[in-house]
Motif scaffolding. Structure first.
Motif, PDB file in Angstrom:
ATOM      1  N   ALA A 400       0.705  -1.411   0.088  1.00 52.03           N
ATOM      2  CA  ALA A 400       0.017  -0.001   0.007  1.00 52.03           C
ATOM      3  C   ALA A 400       0.801   1.338   0.244  1.00 52.03           C
ATOM      4  O   ALA A 400       0.622   2.129   0.722  1.00 52.03           O
ATOM      5  CB  ALA A 400      -0.850  -0.113   1.232  1.00 52.03           C
ATOM      6  N   GLY A 401       2.060   1.101  -1.013  1.00 50.63           N
ATOM      7  CA  GLY A 401       2.839   2.362  -0.895  1.00 50.63           C
ATOM      8  C   GLY A 401       3.712   2.520   0.175  1.00 50.63           C
ATOM      9  O   GLY A 401       4.575   3.467   0.024  1.00 50.63           O
ATOM     10  N   ALA A 402       3.653   1.862   1.195  1.00 49.01           N
ATOM     11  CA  ALA A 402       4.776   1.888   2.303  1.00 49.01           C
ATOM     12  C   ALA A 402       5.783   0.370   2.112  1.00 49.01           C
ATOM     13  O   ALA A 402       5.358  -0.517   1.668  1.00 49.01           O
ATOM     14  CB  ALA A 402       3.991   2.069   3.658  1.00 49.01           C
ATOM     15  N   THR A 403       6.727   0.781   2.844  1.00 47.91           N
ATOM     16  CA  THR A 403       7.848  -0.241   3.045  1.00 47.91           C
ATOM     17  C   THR A 403       7.921  -0.960   4.125  1.00 47.91           C
ATOM     18  O   THR A 403       8.149  -0.259   5.085  1.00 47.91           O
ATOM     19  CB  THR A 403       9.235   0.214   2.605  1.00 47.91           C
ATOM     20  N   VAL A 422       7.497  -5.086  10.030  1.00 45.50           N
ATOM     21  CA  VAL A 422       7.785  -3.687  10.775  1.00 45.50           C
ATOM     22  C   VAL A 422       7.848  -2.771   9.696  1.00 45.50           C
ATOM     23  O   VAL A 422       8.710  -2.927   8.668  1.00 45.50           O
ATOM     24  CB  VAL A 422       8.717  -3.818  11.853  1.00 45.50           C
ATOM     25  N   ALA A 423       7.300  -1.610   9.669  1.00 42.55           N
ATOM     26  CA  ALA A 423       7.316  -0.569   8.941  1.00 42.55           C
ATOM     27  C   ALA A 423       8.806   0.075   8.931  1.00 42.55           C
ATOM     28  O   ALA A 423       9.432  -0.197   9.933  1.00 42.55           O
ATOM     29  CB  ALA A 423       6.412   0.760   9.293  1.00 42.55           C
ATOM     30  N   CYS A 424       9.271   0.076   7.727  1.00 45.54           N
ATOM     31  CA  CYS A 424      10.783   0.542   7.653  1.00 45.54           C
ATOM     32  C   CYS A 424      10.926   1.357   6.382  1.00 45.54           C
ATOM     33  O   CYS A 424      10.625   1.002   5.228  1.00 45.54           O
ATOM     34  CB  CYS A 424      11.672  -0.812   7.314  1.00 45.54           C
ATOM     35  N   ALA A 425      11.809   2.472   6.622  1.00 39.74           N
ATOM     36  CA  ALA A 425      11.835   3.440   5.548  1.00 39.74           C
ATOM     37  C   ALA A 425      12.770   3.043   4.432  1.00 39.74           C
ATOM     38  O   ALA A 425      12.956   3.369   3.302  1.00 39.74           O
ATOM     39  CB  ALA A 425      12.272   4.670   5.967  1.00 39.74           C
TER      40      ALA A 425
END
Length: 493
Positions: A400-403, A422-425
């Motif tokens: 969904a557009g996030a990494t 885990v959300a990670c940039a």
């Protein structure tokens, strides 16, 4: 004299054969579905080895056939010989036949493979040029394709190894010999007026080495077991090849099946007894150490160099699981850029874009940094995997557009489990550590995210060991993008 230590190649080099080329030695191994195929290694002392080339840039014959991973297929046990100043490799593809390729030196160039004998189930070929100039080929049979096994056949071929020139005959029927189970992997020799066939029997992980001899190429052959496990820790020991060093000493190179680590390579002393039969090892038992000469190191390096700084051509230790696309990998300036190869599922066993090195047979630590392009589509994944019948990986995924940083394991086909997300940039520094039992600990650290370490048991794959793989994939029908890998490091611990 300084002793060497076995295994001399402590990672997966299946079904080795060896020849002398001038004053050096050349080794070839099977590669199955791995591409490029038929790794060619050289050594000055039979202990310390380095890559010279691959005899197959890609696996023939059918265009497109190996575009998908053909696990258990491809290149089975080859043989290598020196003939008229050239290196000759004869290898089987059990689904297509027996092929020949030659080169003027270990570094190549290798000729386009020629189909010597078409057919299914013909395996483990080895040529012999007789004293009168005639040539013969011995080979075995795979029950999975031919419907039977435990037989060795011989056929006369022209000296150029271009075509058979006579009927094939079964010269050894293991079913007719008490206790002879799964005789395969033959190597053909001529010595002191005898025809010799060295061949393993009894199974890859549990068998032994047998030697057959006859006064006629067509038999009958008598036999003797010359190498078996005994009280050593070296199970098998399985097929290999005899070579004579420039100083006149004889040696036998063979493999030991170590499950997740694959088929590691051992070196045995060898000689000839007063009764005319060869001996191997220490009274027929594999040795762990043995004097070889002052030119060797006290302990073997264990394998060729795996290092890669991604500044130029990839280290030849890398291989794909299938025939790669022309732009799947770019390597320059310290960055390995992998194309996100489209695939209908996230299943890695059917995914061709796995760039790997065989799992070292010793405990090690591996680190690499992975990142996804900013425009990578949803469903994209990239990471570092330990990959066999079962697999696990750590890496990045776009949702969904996030990494996200993710850790995934899969015990069987279609049974993938996302163990952590885990959300990670990004980028993500992934770490993998193996122990002496092939247990693998995976973890990762990224921008604002960390994956706690978890342990996974590495497993063998189909006829080969586990691989350490870098990969990048995206769903079919999504826009093209790439992943980048930097700072590859593999350290023995």
């Amino acid at each position: 004299m300084i002793p060497y230590a076995n295994p001399i190649l402590d990672s997966d080099f299946p079904d080795p054969d060896v020849t002398r080329f001038g004053d050096s030695f050349v080794l070839v191994a099977s590669s199955f579905n791995r591409t490029p195929g038929l790794p060619i290694l050289t050594s000055d002392n039979l202990v310390d080895w380095s890559y010279a080339s691959h005899a197959l840039a890609a696996v023939p014959p059918a265009v497109g056939h190996f575009d998908l991973p053909r696990r258990g297929g491809g290149v089975w046990a080859p043989s290598i010989r020196t003939h008229e100043g050239r290196l000759v490799v004869v290898y089987p593809d059990p689904d297509h036949g027996i092929f020949v390729t030659t080169a003027p030196a270990p570094q190549g160039p290798w000729t386009e493979p020629h189909l010597l004998i078409p057919g299914q189930g013909l395996i483990d070929p080895c040529p012999l040029w007789d004293d009168d100039g005639r040539a013969y080929l011995v080979f075995g049979w795979a029950r999975s394709r031919a419907g039977f096994k435990n037989r060795l056949s011989v056929v006369e071929v022209d000296p150029g190894l271009t075509t058979p020139i006579g009927p094939l005959r079964t010269v050894i029927d293991g079913d007719a010999i008490e206790g002879m189970i799964t005789v395969e992997g033959p190597k053909f020799y001529r010595r002191d007026g005898w025809y010799w066939i060295f061949a393993p029997a009894g199974g890859v992980a549990t068998g032994h080495q047998v030697v057959f001899r006859s006064r006629s190429v067509w038999g009958p052959y008598e036999h003797r077991i010359v190498l078996e496990q005994g009280d050593s820790p070296v199970n098998g020991p399985h097929q290999g090849g005899w070579v004579t060093a420039p100083d006149g000493s004889d040696w036998f190179v063979h493999f030991q099946d170590r499950g997740p680590y694959g088929r590691v390579v051992h070196l045995q002393p060898m000689g000839w007894g007063a009764d005319g039969w060869p001996w191997m090892g220490d009274e027929g038992t594999p040795v762990l150490t043995w004097p070889r000469g002052a030119e060797t190191r006290p302990a073997s390096a264990g394998e060729p160099d795996r290092a890669d700084d991604f500044t130029g051509p990839l280290n030849p230790a890398w291989h794909w699981q299938a025939t790669p696309g022309a732009d799947w990998a770019r390597c320059a300036g310290g960055v390995l850029s992998l194309e996100l190869v489209p695939h209908p599922t996230t299943e890695l066993r059917t995914f061709p874009g796995m760039l790997g090195q065989s799992l070292p047979g010793y405990p090690c630590e591996v680190e690499v940094e992975v990142d996804l392009d900013a425009d990578a589509p949803d469903g994209s994944r990239a990471g570092l995997a330990v990959f066999g019948h079962a697999y696990a990986f750590v890496g990045l995924e776009r949702r969904a557009g996030a990494t996200y940083a993710i850790r995934v394991s899969s015990a069987e086909l279609g049974a993938e489990t996302v163990e952590e997300a885990v959300a990670c940039a990004g980028p993500l520094r992934v770490r993998l550590v193996t122990d002496a039992a092939a247990r693998v600990t995976l973890g990762a650290q990224g921008a604002g995210a960390a994956l706690p370490e978890a342990t996974f048991q590495a497993t063998e794959a189909h006829w080969i060991g586990s691989d350490l793989c870098l990969f990048a994939q995206r769903p079919i029908g999504t826009p093209a993008a790439r992943a980048s890998f930097t700072g590859w490091r593999l350290t023995r611990i």
